[in-house]
Design a protein around this motif. Sequence first.
Motif: not given
Ligand code: ATP
Length: 406
Positions: A52, A45, A7, A135, A47, A54-58
């Motif tokens: 923090f 996907r 991630d 990540g 929360n 970037t876009r869709g929390n994937a």
């Molecule tokens: P994309 O959708 O383009 O892949 P993204 O929206 O997934 O981007 P990330 O760059 O993956 O965004 O950033 C999300 C960050 O939040 C990651 O570091 C992940 O580990 C962290 N994260 C995700 N879910 C949780 C949560 N429930 N609690 C704390 N941190 C989280």
Amino acid sequence: MVWVGIDDTDTYDKGCTTYVMYNMLKEFIKTRSEERVVGYPRLIRLNPNIPFKTRGNAAVSVGLNVDDIREAVELAEWAVNAYSSRVGKTSPGIVVSTTNSEHWIYWKAISDVIPIDVALRWMRRLGVVHRGGRGVIGALASVMADLSTDSTFELLAYGESTPKPNIPTGIVETLDSSTAPLTFENIGDGYTLIQPHGNDPVVFGVRGDSPYHLLHFATVLTSEVDVEPRWLIYLTNQATEHHMKHIANKPYTPGYIEGNVGSVTVISGGNLEIKASSGVVFSYRHYGFKRLDKATYLLAYGGLRPGPKDLDLYMEGGVALLGKVDVNNPKCPRCGGNLESTGRVGLLRCTRCGLVTGVPRLLGYVGEVILEEPRGSEVRHLHKPLGRVSLEGLANVFNRPSLWIV
Ligand code: ATP
């Protein structure tokens, strides 16, 4: 057998964590074999209200049969180094675990905020190998995802040419109508939804409940649009509404507010502030929930954020009761003519026979229940479209088709 999770490898305008997985699997298949990839890779996907993301929390994960756990760690490190875009707050993380059944971690990560030190403690206890930064939280949650009762598929097609190939709406509409309801969210508000417009390598993504319908969609599309067929089918938790299963009632988590509506005010930008008996709900104008200004009762869902007094809800959908009381004059009790107001409280006069009477006015209640669904272009990844109701669990019957990765 190990589970590899990855991630946080992309920035707002560059890269995609799913492309890191695609290249990792291509390399794994080239140097080992396809049979050593266990089932489908997973696109999870988490929360949707995490500040923090970037876009869709994937986050992505996959099961691999390897002779030594170090093989998997090295392969994932290679893929992340070669294909991630490290700028600003990007903080890639890799986890490699021998178990994927600690589902409570997934349920927590989809509906709550997990501090990094807590995630590190869990991994130490479970013996999960990890590398990199923040990540690792998402990577771990993706490995532990619980897709046993409901899941969907997404076929993601990749390419590196810029600008991205133009996909005509007409072709997408035709493919949508021949594959629906087993594919969904292809078109919204008359626009194609399958093509992201950022500077990422995704040419298009098609979602659905059947991998075979996705393959039909993608093979026709790539031949019609002249796109090189390079894709990967993921098993996902998209469109499952999993984030609403456990409500934490904390800031930056998914939640509900329900109650009688006290006032509805149009605030800056044309957005609505709705004061309900159990909290304040904000409805952004772009969601298009126009009729809420007449709501008398509301059950809204969305993301909770700290407000001046309590948690405010930023609405993504819900159910509203639009109610109003109609007041009508009765007929004249003497001649049946129409009664009109005399200007004095409680007294009506007959327009035909002139009788002045104190008969009470008639009160009628007019109520309508409306379902507020986000517009096609505003739908969030975990939102379950109505067309999916009763298809839950269907994904479990499909074995991996031979063209799952090309
Ligand atoms: P994309 O959708 O383009 O892949 P993204 O929206 O997934 O981007 P990330 O760059 O993956 O965004 O950033 C999300 C960050 O939040 C990651 O570091 C992940 O580990 C962290 N994260 C995700 N879910 C949780 C949560 N429930 N609690 C704390 N941190 C989280």
